[in-house]
Design a protein around this motif. Structure first.
Motif, mmCIF file in Angstrom:
data_model
loop_
_atom_site.group_PDB
_atom_site.id
_atom_site.type_symbol
_atom_site.label_atom_id
_atom_site.label_comp_id
_atom_site.label_asym_id
_atom_site.label_seq_id
_atom_site.Cartn_x
_atom_site.Cartn_y
_atom_site.Cartn_z
ATOM 1 N N GLU A 112 18.837 53.197 57.921
ATOM 2 C CA GLU A 112 17.233 52.544 56.977
ATOM 3 C C GLU A 112 16.400 52.259 57.530
ATOM 4 O O GLU A 112 15.186 52.032 57.556
ATOM 5 N N VAL A 113 17.014 51.082 58.550
ATOM 6 C CA VAL A 113 15.929 50.771 59.497
ATOM 7 C C VAL A 113 15.269 50.837 60.218
ATOM 8 O O VAL A 113 13.515 50.940 60.535
ATOM 9 N N VAL A 114 15.343 51.957 61.031
ATOM 10 C CA VAL A 114 14.952 52.796 61.712
ATOM 11 C C VAL A 114 13.973 53.775 61.353
ATOM 12 O O VAL A 114 13.155 53.543 61.794
ATOM 13 N N GLY A 115 14.699 53.914 59.861
ATOM 14 C CA GLY A 115 13.438 54.854 59.563
ATOM 15 C C GLY A 115 11.911 54.165 59.125
ATOM 16 O O GLY A 115 11.422 54.889 59.058
ATOM 17 N N VAL A 116 12.352 53.326 59.132
ATOM 18 C CA VAL A 116 10.726 52.765 58.147
ATOM 19 C C VAL A 116 10.519 51.461 59.498
ATOM 20 O O VAL A 116 9.659 51.813 59.631
ATOM 21 N N ALA A 117 11.318 51.209 60.522
ATOM 22 C CA ALA A 117 10.449 50.277 61.551
ATOM 23 C C ALA A 117 9.594 51.257 62.343
ATOM 24 O O ALA A 117 8.463 51.331 62.987
ATOM 25 N N VAL A 118 10.156 53.362 62.630
ATOM 26 C CA VAL A 118 9.409 54.348 63.047
ATOM 27 C C VAL A 118 8.737 54.275 62.679
ATOM 28 O O VAL A 118 6.355 55.039 62.910
ATOM 29 N N HIS A 119 7.131 53.892 61.371
ATOM 30 C CA HIS A 119 6.386 54.117 61.052
ATOM 31 C C HIS A 119 5.566 52.117 60.315
ATOM 32 O O HIS A 119 4.992 51.936 59.406
ATOM 33 N N ASP A 120 6.434 51.864 61.682
ATOM 34 C CA ASP A 120 5.484 50.174 61.712
ATOM 35 C C ASP A 120 5.924 50.022 60.326
ATOM 36 O O ASP A 120 4.186 48.830 59.939
ATOM 37 N N ALA A 121 6.756 49.492 59.414
ATOM 38 C CA ALA A 121 7.052 48.632 58.458
ATOM 39 C C ALA A 121 6.377 47.291 58.692
ATOM 40 O O ALA A 121 6.786 47.223 59.355
ATOM 41 N N PRO A 122 6.594 45.971 57.440
ATOM 42 C CA PRO A 122 5.736 45.092 58.027
ATOM 43 C C PRO A 122 7.067 44.702 58.200
ATOM 44 O O PRO A 122 8.092 44.500 57.670
ATOM 45 N N GLY A 123 6.979 43.424 58.452
ATOM 46 C CA GLY A 123 8.214 42.785 59.279
ATOM 47 C C GLY A 123 9.426 43.872 60.131
ATOM 48 O O GLY A 123 10.493 42.728 60.719
ATOM 49 N N THR A 124 8.983 44.630 60.968
ATOM 50 C CA THR A 124 10.003 45.370 61.782
ATOM 51 C C THR A 124 9.102 45.393 62.720
ATOM 52 O O THR A 124 9.534 46.267 63.773
ATOM 53 N N GLY A 125 8.491 44.998 63.440
ATOM 54 C CA GLY A 125 7.272 44.842 64.936
ATOM 55 C C GLY A 125 8.432 44.180 65.818
ATOM 56 O O GLY A 125 9.281 42.801 65.697
ATOM 57 N N GLY A 126 9.181 44.563 66.273
ATOM 58 C CA GLY A 126 10.144 44.324 67.441
ATOM 59 C C GLY A 126 11.537 44.757 67.412
ATOM 60 O O GLY A 126 11.988 44.848 68.834
ATOM 61 N N PHE A 127 12.178 45.285 66.174
ATOM 62 C CA PHE A 127 13.116 46.187 66.016
ATOM 63 C C PHE A 127 13.584 47.103 66.717
ATOM 64 O O PHE A 127 14.603 47.594 67.235
ATOM 65 N N LEU A 128 12.690 47.997 67.384
ATOM 66 C CA LEU A 128 12.770 49.196 68.348
ATOM 67 C C LEU A 128 12.753 49.097 69.092
ATOM 68 O O LEU A 128 13.630 49.972 70.444
ATOM 69 N N ALA A 129 11.918 48.099 70.079
ATOM 70 C CA ALA A 129 12.181 47.531 71.075
ATOM 71 C C ALA A 129 13.349 47.128 71.158
ATOM 72 O O ALA A 129 13.970 46.735 72.982
ATOM 73 N N ASN A 130 13.543 46.518 70.934
ATOM 74 C CA ASN A 130 15.225 45.912 70.859
ATOM 75 C C ASN A 130 16.231 46.227 70.660
ATOM 76 O O ASN A 130 17.965 46.369 70.006
ATOM 77 N N LEU A 131 16.317 48.879 69.967
ATOM 78 C CA LEU A 131 17.310 48.970 69.495
ATOM 79 C C LEU A 131 18.614 49.487 70.118
ATOM 80 O O LEU A 131 19.037 49.420 70.079
ATOM 81 N N THR A 132 17.746 49.474 72.192
ATOM 82 C CA THR A 132 19.581 49.705 72.449
ATOM 83 C C THR A 132 19.607 49.155 73.787
ATOM 84 O O THR A 132 20.818 48.557 74.700
ATOM 85 N N GLY A 133 18.353 48.288 74.610
ATOM 86 C CA GLY A 133 18.335 47.638 75.526
ATOM 87 C C GLY A 133 19.697 46.195 74.734
ATOM 88 O O GLY A 133 20.258 46.135 77.215
ATOM 89 N N PRO A 134 19.698 45.488 74.705
ATOM 90 C CA PRO A 134 20.747 44.709 74.210
ATOM 91 C C PRO A 134 22.088 45.225 74.203
ATOM 92 O O PRO A 134 23.449 44.715 75.343
ATOM 93 N N TRP A 135 22.507 46.562 73.971
ATOM 94 C CA TRP A 135 23.622 46.880 74.393
ATOM 95 C C TRP A 135 23.342 48.035 75.157
ATOM 96 O O TRP A 135 25.172 47.106 75.781
ATOM 97 N N LEU A 136 22.753 48.250 76.151
ATOM 98 C CA LEU A 136 23.159 48.216 77.694
ATOM 99 C C LEU A 136 22.965 47.226 78.247
ATOM 100 O O LEU A 136 24.453 46.767 79.514
ATOM 101 N N ASP A 137 22.958 45.966 78.328
ATOM 102 C CA ASP A 137 22.979 44.512 79.102
ATOM 103 C C ASP A 137 24.038 44.126 78.668
ATOM 104 O O ASP A 137 25.049 44.483 79.357
ATOM 105 N N GLU A 138 25.085 44.120 77.742
ATOM 106 C CA GLU A 138 26.334 43.735 77.489
ATOM 107 C C GLU A 138 27.387 44.291 77.595
ATOM 108 O O GLU A 138 28.272 44.603 78.276
ATOM 109 N N SER A 139 27.037 45.725 77.432
ATOM 110 C CA SER A 139 28.072 46.926 78.000
ATOM 111 C C SER A 139 28.065 47.180 79.589
ATOM 112 O O SER A 139 28.936 47.282 79.991
ATOM 113 N N GLU A 140 26.522 46.786 80.223
ATOM 114 C CA GLU A 140 26.721 46.359 81.220
ATOM 115 C C GLU A 140 27.579 45.429 82.129
ATOM 116 O O GLU A 140 28.688 45.857 82.877
#
Length: 205
Positions: A112-140
């Motif tokens: 649900e949050v991904v769906g609204v974040a792609v439309h730049d909903a207020p308060g979701t700034g930065g969500f997409l930028a951190n969507l996958t990177g932290p998982w890659l870092d922890e997986s590494e």
């Protein structure tokens, strides 16, 4: 009513409330009432309902990454698995947790949050930028704990596959069939590791 509660305190209360009652489809006022605060306080700290949901998902995702680290330590300290590899064992342990029906409301919130974040909903700034990177870092870090070479492209594939199958579960796919698909992915992953690395596969392309 909670007076002067910090954003982190409120967020933890909302996550607890979400686990017990669910918040998908609830208005900000309904969520506020459920955690004993005012909608104005939630707006002050999170900007909007969407911003609150993004913060909730962010905290839950962090808890899941913490779980990945714990599982990696456990697998690294264990003996050779009866079947497959330690990497495969770790992947299956994490999948079992993420695909647990008890976590389904959180998975629904994530998309649900991904769906609204792609439309730049207020308060979701930065969500997409951190969507996958932290998982890659922890997986590494997890891969290094297991003594394996790191391939971030392959790790991204693992994250994307897991999320895609979780979306399948939300859409009503048979859990056993979805689980079988993930186990097939793990076997394919292990076969590629046994062949040396994922580099060979890229060269074949």
């Amino acid at each position: 009513m909670i007076a002067g509660a910090s954003a982190q305190e409120l967020l933890k209360r909302v996550v607890t409330h979400a686990a017990a009652e669910g918040i998908t489809g609830r208005s900000l006022r309904e969520i506020a009432a459920g955690v004993g605060t005012s909608h104005r306080m939630l707006l002050y700290h999170f900007g909007s309902r969407e911003g609150l949901l993004a913060a909730v998902v962010g905290l839950i995702e962090q808890q899941q990454r913490d779980l990945l680290a714990e599982l990696a330590d456990r697998v690294a300290a264990s003996g050779t698995p009866a079947e497959g590899t330690k990497a495969g064992e770790l992947m299956l342990l994490l999948w079992a947790r993420l695909s647990d029906p008890e976590l389904r409301p959180y998975v629904r919130l994530f998309f649900e949050v991904v769906g609204v974040a792609v439309h730049d909903a207020p308060g979701t700034g930065g969500f997409l930028a951190n969507l996958t990177g932290p998982w890659l870092d922890e997986s590494e870090l997890a891969v290094r704990r297991l003594g394996l070479a790191v391939d971030r492209d392959a790790l991204r594939l693992g994250v994307a596959t897991c999320r895609g199958l979780l979306l399948e579960l939300l859409a009503g796919a048979d859990p056993q069939e979805t689980d079988a698909s993930y186990r097939l992915f793990v076997r394919m992953w292990e076969a590629r590791l046994a062949a040396g690395s994922f580099e060979t596969f890229r060269d074949e392309g």
